[in-house]
Design a protein around this motif. Structure first.
Motif, PDB file in Angstrom:
ATOM      1  N   GLY A   1       0.504  -1.613   0.231  1.00 50.72           N
ATOM      2  CA  GLY A   1      -0.491  -0.014   0.132  1.00 50.72           C
ATOM      3  C   GLY A   1       0.347   1.230   0.182  1.00 50.72           C
ATOM      4  N   ASP A   2       0.233   2.396  -0.648  1.00 54.14           N
ATOM      5  CA  ASP A   2       1.244   3.396  -0.344  1.00 54.14           C
ATOM      6  C   ASP A   2       0.214   4.846  -0.492  1.00 54.14           C
ATOM      7  N   LEU A   3       0.804   5.982  -0.042  1.00 55.04           N
ATOM      8  CA  LEU A   3       0.326   6.973  -0.485  1.00 55.04           C
ATOM      9  C   LEU A   3      -0.699   7.415  -1.106  1.00 55.04           C
TER      10      LEU A   3
ATOM     11  N   ASN B   1      -0.593   5.149  10.387  1.00 53.54           N
ATOM     12  CA  ASN B   1       0.466   4.384  10.346  1.00 53.54           C
ATOM     13  C   ASN B   1       2.200   4.590  10.084  1.00 53.54           C
ATOM     14  N   PRO B   2       2.998   4.862  10.939  1.00 50.02           N
ATOM     15  CA  PRO B   2       4.301   5.640  10.118  1.00 50.02           C
ATOM     16  C   PRO B   2       4.648   5.396   8.790  1.00 50.02           C
ATOM     17  N   ILE B   3       4.938   6.419   8.335  1.00 51.71           N
ATOM     18  CA  ILE B   3       5.072   6.290   6.285  1.00 51.71           C
ATOM     19  C   ILE B   3       6.601   6.986   6.716  1.00 51.71           C
TER      20      ILE B   3
ATOM     21  N   ASP C   1      14.594   7.812   9.705  1.00 56.42           N
ATOM     22  CA  ASP C   1      14.941   9.149   9.470  1.00 56.42           C
ATOM     23  C   ASP C   1      13.539  10.278   9.772  1.00 56.42           C
ATOM     24  N   TYR C   2      12.992  10.799  10.454  1.00 58.94           N
ATOM     25  CA  TYR C   2      11.912  10.893  10.909  1.00 58.94           C
ATOM     26  C   TYR C   2      11.709  11.828  10.233  1.00 58.94           C
ATOM     27  N   GLU C   3      11.851  12.502   8.874  1.00 56.30           N
ATOM     28  CA  GLU C   3      11.949  14.430   8.542  1.00 56.30           C
ATOM     29  C   GLU C   3      11.781  13.241   6.722  1.00 56.30           C
ATOM     30  N   LYS C   4      12.128  11.713   6.340  1.00 56.26           N
ATOM     31  CA  LYS C   4      11.677  11.508   5.146  1.00 56.26           C
ATOM     32  C   LYS C   4      10.498  10.748   5.098  1.00 56.26           C
ATOM     33  N   ILE C   5       9.742  10.250   3.732  1.00 60.03           N
ATOM     34  CA  ILE C   5       9.385   9.274   3.397  1.00 60.03           C
ATOM     35  C   ILE C   5       9.527   7.879   3.011  1.00 60.03           C
TER      36      ILE C   5
ATOM     37  N   GLY D   1       5.891   5.863  -0.858  1.00 59.07           N
ATOM     38  CA  GLY D   1       5.203   7.483  -2.471  1.00 59.07           C
ATOM     39  C   GLY D   1       6.744   8.426  -1.289  1.00 59.07           C
ATOM     40  N   THR D   2       6.789   9.652  -1.905  1.00 51.62           N
ATOM     41  CA  THR D   2       7.206  10.764  -1.512  1.00 51.62           C
ATOM     42  C   THR D   2       6.834  11.662  -1.279  1.00 51.62           C
ATOM     43  N   MET D   3       7.859  12.807  -0.563  1.00 47.78           N
ATOM     44  CA  MET D   3       7.004  13.833  -0.258  1.00 47.78           C
ATOM     45  C   MET D   3       5.861  14.708  -0.893  1.00 47.78           C
ATOM     46  N   ASP D   4       5.805  14.874  -1.865  1.00 49.47           N
ATOM     47  CA  ASP D   4       4.908  15.580  -2.823  1.00 49.47           C
ATOM     48  C   ASP D   4       4.186  14.737  -2.429  1.00 49.47           C
ATOM     49  N   ASP D   5       3.787  13.162  -2.870  1.00 48.43           N
ATOM     50  CA  ASP D   5       2.497  12.701  -2.533  1.00 48.43           C
ATOM     51  C   ASP D   5       2.475  12.649  -1.218  1.00 48.43           C
ATOM     52  N   PHE D   6       2.673  12.513  -0.514  1.00 43.81           N
ATOM     53  CA  PHE D   6       2.264  13.209   1.225  1.00 43.81           C
ATOM     54  C   PHE D   6       1.819  14.730   1.151  1.00 43.81           C
ATOM     55  N   LEU D   7       2.054  15.603   0.585  1.00 43.97           N
ATOM     56  CA  LEU D   7       1.391  16.807   0.999  1.00 43.97           C
ATOM     57  C   LEU D   7       0.407  16.862  -0.610  1.00 43.97           C
TER      58      LEU D   7
END
Length: 564
Positions: free
Chosen positions: A27-29, A50-52, A66-70, A75-81
């Motif tokens: 599964g993914d963002l 749950n943790p991504i 790494d708490y600041e990376k997806i 996916g990517t940070m853009d996917d999360f945003l």
């Protein structure tokens, strides 16, 4: 700050298993974003992910590197945003999982800490010298088996890990650790997230004496004697609130193992400015046996009633987090209901009981369609680190294979982690993925899936939808006082919510047969003013019947509203 979370319903998404958009079996963002309309249709207000974050996935993301990376698999940070933006468009808030009792051993902080005692990160973790014979600093065991201490030759010391050896505990007594965590939290809030669920947050402060655990304490939880509800836990959470949480209109829920209702009030009383609510485990322990969680014991309804009503009473000045299941627990309808003949009725009954209590309800993915425990073909099909340890432990204790299979079927965390079935077509990966899934599908997906639930107007899904609508429209559900009824009834859990001149009477049978229920005398006089607002049987009486006692059918649930 507003208390919007008091009127909210939270839906928990396990990203590995929710929806796979690129057919790699995980599964993914983007997959979660695709299903936001479904969640909006259900009516929920908040999604807890749950943790991504970046992780080796030793413990499915609860080992963060790494708490600041997806995590790239998600996916990517853009996917999360994008997910965050689209969720907010639908008035759905997003909260993330904050795992700060420990990190992954792949985290750069830990790699640096291992190099020696003279570097900026040397004190970021809990290091102790060996005893004179070279053995571990104390006798604590870890949740996933073996000692809670791991030796590192480069330092000549042991580090503490309450969970897997790949999950070293952070040293919260070091102010630099706390500041690093607060800085990270602030970055996520600035991106627009709406809160955090805080993993095992009651463990962050350790007893500086690091005492040995008594021999009678279960080995895998023996660290509780010096790690749970430690001397500075409230000091640290108040500091976190002051420096970060108070700056944003967000919600927090802490996971607090080994915490009593009285202790929970210290975390949740708004005057103390710590957390909004906590998850307790008292009702999760009612079916434990000689090996703890992995047992074939059935809970007693009277114990369940005592526990849940106690928490309602003791947290009257705090706030309850209401849940039946999550990613660490088996499926609710198997555990607390009847997942065969009365799966539909008992799933709806359990939902009724929970959603009318005072607190914020949490729905775990698949609970709204009545998913049940998974009958895997083989013990080799299980993927969970905890389950694998206990299979080995039970074998070492010469337990019969049949007994092991039963215990694991009843209690493994993997019961909640199989992919979400969006349809009943096995050739389409049940709508989850066209790739090979990271864990096997449940064979029950053919008959228990979202597509079928949405087609059936009387499905468990639409029952949850109705409960959520009632919660949003009736202030008594969120604001009313809680009072237990018929506390000695052997089959029926009943209570009343009261606000001003209004009452909400909730009656839930846990029996698989017809049983009589006696309405308390103080409510009988209000029968003529009552109306049924929801029931899991279509032909229930619309008003409390004049003829008493009330005959309840198997797993029947009734909620009557009385306006005097």
């Amino acid at each position: 700050m507003s208390e919007w979370w008091k009127k909210s319903v939270v839906y928990q998404v396990y990203p590995l298993s929710f929806n796979d958009s690129n057919n790699d079996g995980v599964g993914d963002l983007k997959g979660i974003e695709e299903k936001l309309p479904y969640l909006s249709k259900l009516g929920i207000d908040v999604v807890w992910l749950n943790p991504i974050f970046e992780s080796p996935l030793v413990d499915n993301g609860y080992d963060i590197s790494d708490y600041e990376k997806i995590l790239p698999k998600y996916g990517t940070m853009d996917d999360f945003l994008s997910l965050l933006k689209e969720a907010h468009k639908l008035n759905i808030k997003i909260i993330l999982d904050l795992v700060v009792n420990h990190t992954s051993n792949e985290h750069r902080w830990f790699k640096e800490s291992c190099k020696g005692k003279e570097n900026p990160y040397s004190d970021y973790y809990i290091w102790k010298d060996p005893r004179e014979d070279g053995s571990e600093p104390n006798n604590w065991g870890s949740t996933f088996g073996g000692s809670a201490w791991e030796y590192v030759p480069s330092r000549g010391q042991y580090y503490l890990h309450c969970f897997a050896k790949e999950q070293p505990d952070l040293n919260w007594d070091n102010p630099k650790v706390r500041q690093s965590i607060y800085k990270m939290m602030t970055k996520w809030f600035e991106l627009g997230i709406d809160g955090f669920r805080m993993d095992v947050i009651s463990l962050i402060s350790k007893n500086p004496e690091y005492p040995n655990a008594p021999k009678e304490v279960p080995y895998t939880k023996s660290y509780y004697v010096g790690a749970s509800n430690g001397p500075k836990v409230h000091e640290y959470l108040h500091e976190m609130n002051e420096k970060v949480l108070s700056e944003y209109d967000v919600m927090t829920v802490g996971e607090t193992p080994n915490t009593t209702s009285k202790q929970a009030l210290l975390y949740t009383n708004p005057n103390r400015k710590e957390l909004d609510m906590v998850f307790h485990f008292d009702h999760m322990h009612l079916d434990y046996g000689k090996y703890g969680k992995f047992s074939d014991i059935k809970f007693k309804m009277s114990d369940l009633r005592n526990v849940l009503s106690k928490w309602q009473k003791d947290l009257a000045e705090g706030w309850n987090a209401l849940y039946w299941s999550n990613h660490d627990q088996p499926r609710a309808v198997t555990r607390f209901g009847n997942d065969e003949k009365y799966r539909d009725k008992s799933a709806k009954m359990l939902a009724t009981l929970l959603h009318f209590m005072k607190g914020t309800p949490y729905i775990y993915e698949g609970e709204e369609i009545g998913m049940k425990n998974v009958p895997f073909d083989s013990l080799n099909d299980y993927r969970d680190i905890e389950t694998k340890y206990f299979i080995e432990d039970l074998r070492n204790n010469s337990e019969p294979e049949e007994y092991i299979r039963k215990c694991v079927y009843l209690k493994s965390r993997d019961n909640a982690r199989t992919p979400m079935p969006w349809n009943g077509n096995e050739k389409e990966g049940y709508g989850f993925s066209n790739g090979k899934p990271w864990i096997k599908y449940s064979p029950d997906n053919k008959n228990i899936n979202v597509e079928d639930a949405l087609k059936n107007p009387n499905s468990i899904f639409y029952y949850y939808q109705k409960l959520i609508k009632l919660r949003k429209s009736m202030a008594i559900i969120t604001e009313g006082d809680f009072k237990l009824l018929n506390k000695d009834d052997s089959d029926v859990f009943s209570y009343v919510r009261e606000m001003e001149e209004k009452k909400l009477v909730v009656i839930c049978s846990f029996a698989s047969k017809k049983v009589n229920f006696e309405l308390p005398k103080e409510l009988v006089k209000h029968i003529s003013n009552s109306r049924l607002i929801i029931s899991n049987y279509d032909d229930s009486n619309l008003e409390l019947p004049q003829k008493l006692p009330l005959c309840l059918r198997p797993f029947e649930s009734l909620a009557y509203y009385i306006e005097e």
